[in-house]
Design a protein around this motif. Structure first.
Motif, mmCIF file in Angstrom:
data_model
loop_
_atom_site.group_PDB
_atom_site.id
_atom_site.type_symbol
_atom_site.label_atom_id
_atom_site.label_comp_id
_atom_site.label_asym_id
_atom_site.label_seq_id
_atom_site.Cartn_x
_atom_site.Cartn_y
_atom_site.Cartn_z
ATOM 1 N N PRO A 100 7.170 -10.289 9.100
ATOM 2 C CA PRO A 100 7.791 -9.031 9.543
ATOM 3 C C PRO A 100 6.863 -7.818 9.458
ATOM 4 C CG PRO A 100 9.277 -10.235 8.098
ATOM 5 C CD PRO A 100 7.969 -10.956 8.050
ATOM 6 N N PHE A 101 5.887 -7.844 8.557
ATOM 7 C CA PHE A 101 4.972 -6.711 8.412
ATOM 8 C C PHE A 101 3.899 -6.686 9.502
ATOM 9 C CE2 PHE A 101 5.677 -6.462 3.516
ATOM 10 C CZ PHE A 101 6.919 -5.893 3.746
ATOM 11 N N TYR A 102 3.681 -7.830 10.147
ATOM 12 C CA TYR A 102 2.639 -7.923 11.178
ATOM 13 C C TYR A 102 3.240 -8.603 12.406
ATOM 14 C CZ TYR A 102 -0.221 -7.161 7.004
ATOM 15 O OH TYR A 102 -0.739 -6.666 5.837
ATOM 16 N N THR A 103 4.023 -7.859 13.142
ATOM 17 C CA THR A 103 4.815 -8.435 14.230
ATOM 18 C C THR A 103 3.955 -8.954 15.384
ATOM 19 O OG1 THR A 103 5.094 -6.209 15.151
ATOM 20 C CG2 THR A 103 6.844 -7.033 13.710
ATOM 21 N N LYS A 104 2.724 -8.471 15.511
ATOM 22 C CA LYS A 104 1.861 -8.903 16.610
ATOM 23 C C LYS A 104 0.928 -10.042 16.200
ATOM 24 C CE LYS A 104 1.852 -4.369 18.870
ATOM 25 N NZ LYS A 104 1.013 -3.253 19.389
ATOM 26 N N CYS A 105 1.038 -10.489 14.976
ATOM 27 C CA CYS A 105 0.122 -11.509 14.458
ATOM 28 C C CYS A 105 0.754 -12.898 14.429
ATOM 29 C CB CYS A 105 -0.327 -11.149 13.041
ATOM 30 S SG CYS A 105 -1.351 -9.670 12.936
ATOM 31 N N SER A 106 -0.087 -13.891 14.588
ATOM 32 C CA SER A 106 0.286 -15.278 14.367
ATOM 33 C C SER A 106 -0.699 -15.843 13.350
ATOM 34 C CB SER A 106 0.219 -16.077 15.673
ATOM 35 O OG SER A 106 0.507 -17.442 15.441
ATOM 36 N N TYR B 149 8.028 -4.035 0.368
ATOM 37 C CA TYR B 149 7.538 -3.045 1.321
ATOM 38 C C TYR B 149 6.045 -3.244 1.529
ATOM 39 C CZ TYR B 149 11.879 -0.360 0.711
ATOM 40 O OH TYR B 149 13.190 0.052 0.673
ATOM 41 N N ARG B 150 5.605 -2.966 2.746
ATOM 42 C CA ARG B 150 4.166 -3.009 3.004
ATOM 43 C C ARG B 150 3.470 -1.824 2.341
ATOM 44 N NH1 ARG B 150 1.202 -3.180 8.991
ATOM 45 N NH2 ARG B 150 -0.951 -3.254 8.199
ATOM 46 N N LYS B 151 4.098 -0.654 2.419
ATOM 47 C CA LYS B 151 3.579 0.543 1.762
ATOM 48 C C LYS B 151 4.748 1.380 1.267
ATOM 49 C CE LYS B 151 -0.751 1.065 4.380
ATOM 50 N NZ LYS B 151 -1.541 1.964 5.269
ATOM 51 N N VAL B 152 4.580 2.009 0.113
ATOM 52 C CA VAL B 152 5.584 2.943 -0.399
ATOM 53 C C VAL B 152 4.873 4.209 -0.863
ATOM 54 C CG1 VAL B 152 7.228 1.157 -1.112
ATOM 55 C CG2 VAL B 152 5.487 1.935 -2.708
ATOM 56 N N SER B 153 5.594 5.307 -0.821
ATOM 57 C CA SER B 153 4.994 6.589 -1.198
ATOM 58 C C SER B 153 5.095 6.855 -2.694
ATOM 59 C CB SER B 153 5.662 7.727 -0.424
ATOM 60 O OG SER B 153 7.065 7.737 -0.666
ATOM 61 N N ALA B 154 5.972 6.096 -3.395
ATOM 62 C CA ALA B 154 6.161 6.313 -4.828
ATOM 63 C C ALA B 154 5.060 5.635 -5.637
ATOM 64 C CB ALA B 154 7.527 5.788 -5.258
ATOM 65 N N ALA B 155 4.837 6.143 -6.847
ATOM 66 C CA ALA B 155 3.814 5.581 -7.725
ATOM 67 C C ALA B 155 4.299 4.276 -8.345
ATOM 68 C CB ALA B 155 3.462 6.571 -8.825
ATOM 69 N N CYS B 156 3.359 3.364 -8.571
ATOM 70 C CA CYS B 156 3.646 2.088 -9.224
ATOM 71 C C CYS B 156 3.801 2.317 -10.725
ATOM 72 C CB CYS B 156 2.505 1.122 -8.942
ATOM 73 S SG CYS B 156 2.551 -0.417 -9.887
ATOM 74 N N HIS B 157 4.779 1.644 -11.337
ATOM 75 C CA HIS B 157 4.993 1.782 -12.778
ATOM 76 C C HIS B 157 3.832 1.229 -13.587
ATOM 77 C CE1 HIS B 157 9.289 2.678 -11.987
ATOM 78 N NE2 HIS B 157 9.203 3.274 -13.137
ATOM 79 N N ARG B 158 3.089 0.329 -13.013
ATOM 80 C CA ARG B 158 1.988 -0.295 -13.741
ATOM 81 C C ARG B 158 0.724 0.573 -13.715
ATOM 82 N NH1 ARG B 158 -0.350 -3.378 -17.669
ATOM 83 N NH2 ARG B 158 -2.260 -4.354 -16.925
ATOM 84 N N CYS B 159 0.307 0.982 -12.517
ATOM 85 C CA CYS B 159 -0.971 1.695 -12.398
ATOM 86 C C CYS B 159 -0.824 3.195 -12.160
ATOM 87 C CB CYS B 159 -1.814 1.081 -11.283
ATOM 88 S SG CYS B 159 -1.162 1.372 -9.621
ATOM 89 N N GLY B 160 0.383 3.636 -11.786
ATOM 90 C CA GLY B 160 0.600 5.061 -11.553
ATOM 91 C C GLY B 160 0.092 5.559 -10.221
ATOM 92 N N ARG B 161 -0.427 4.639 -9.392
ATOM 93 C CA ARG B 161 -0.971 5.032 -8.091
ATOM 94 C C ARG B 161 0.013 4.743 -6.960
ATOM 95 N NH1 ARG B 161 -6.600 2.473 -6.968
ATOM 96 N NH2 ARG B 161 -5.847 0.706 -8.204
ATOM 97 N N LYS B 162 -0.160 5.457 -5.864
ATOM 98 C CA LYS B 162 0.651 5.242 -4.677
ATOM 99 C C LYS B 162 -0.128 4.365 -3.697
ATOM 100 C CE LYS B 162 2.834 9.775 -5.135
ATOM 101 N NZ LYS B 162 3.108 11.083 -4.488
#
Length: 249
Positions: free
Chosen positions: A62-68, A125-138
């Motif tokens: 689903p994240f790469y609809t044009k890929c096989s 999700y392929r990408k999220v804007s919120a920070a990760c609880h583990r690393c603190g990065r988005k």
């Protein structure tokens, strides 16, 4: 689909039997960590994830609809390749899109879009804007995020936690697969503690009240169990409980 016994091109010497294990193992196909359901050759100590033992010839995502994506036994070409889901190196079995050049570990390719144990729902999700609880990065790798949007975990961070905990087990001199066949003496040492997010979360929520911190840690810890289970190739309630017991040791 599950079979009791299968032949496999990567291990023509013997058939592989289906079994269930609560002890983490290293898959000889994709070279990634696994737990739970697997196909195993007891003669040669050869293990495969379910996804590696019975791969699909081609898949879409689903994240790469044009890929096989085509299943390959080894990375194509002569340049290092990494998984677009977890950003980790690919050294074994993979799914590869020839037109786009994207690559996925078999277990990453089959990560459930939703994990649900009745209390916590986590969506991939392929990408999220919120920070990760583990690393603190988005941003970064694919992420599992709770419905309430309070708990976010990079798939890459979960894998890093596993590597931190089990690196010596898989690359130390005592592991059976370094010798090829038969030695299972390393299994006891596999029962090690998976690093908990408790300390990370307490720091992350240091401005919250003690009660809120404890509840957050409990919920995120439960979420972590299910994400780890999915990354290891067996996203079931039973395996999540096993992972939880490892985390609590």
């Amino acid at each position: 689909m599950k079979y009791i016994e299968i032949p496999h091109f990567s291990h023509p010497q013997h058939k592989l039997k289906f079994e269930y294990t609560e002890i983490p193992f290293k898959c000889d196909g994709c070279k990634e960590v696994g737990i739970g359901s697997r196909y195993k050759c007891n003669t040669c100590d050869y293990d495969l994830h379910m996804h590696c033992g019975i791969p699909s010839a081609t898949i879409t995502h689903p994240f790469y609809t044009k890929c096989s994506f085509q299943f390959l036994a080894r990375p194509p070409g002569n340049i290092p390749r990494y998984c677009n889901a977890c950003e980790k190196d690919i050294t074994g079995f993979l799914y590869h899109c020839k037109s786009c050049g994207f690559d996925l570990h078999p277990c990453c390719a089959k990560l459930p879009m939703m994990l649900d144990d009745g209390e916590v729902k986590l969506f991939l999700y392929r990408k999220v804007s919120a920070a990760c609880h583990r690393c603190g990065r988005k941003g970064r790798s694919w992420s599992y995020r709770s419905t309430c949007k309070k708990y976010n975990l990079h798939v890459a961070c979960v894998k890093e936690m596993l590597v931190e905990s089990w690196h010596e087990i898989y690359f130390g001199s005592n592991h059976g697969k370094n010798g090829g066949c038969g030695n299972n003496n390393g299994n006891k040492s596999l029962e090690t503690r998976i690093p908990s997010l408790k300390g990370t979360l307490q720091s992350y929520h240091r401005k919250s009240s003690k009660g809120k911190v404890q509840k957050c840690c409990e919920m995120a810890g439960l979420a972590l169990q299910f994400v780890i289970s999915a990354v290891l190739g067996d996203p079931t309630t039973l395996i999540a409980g096993v992972v939880g017991s490892l985390m609590s040791k």
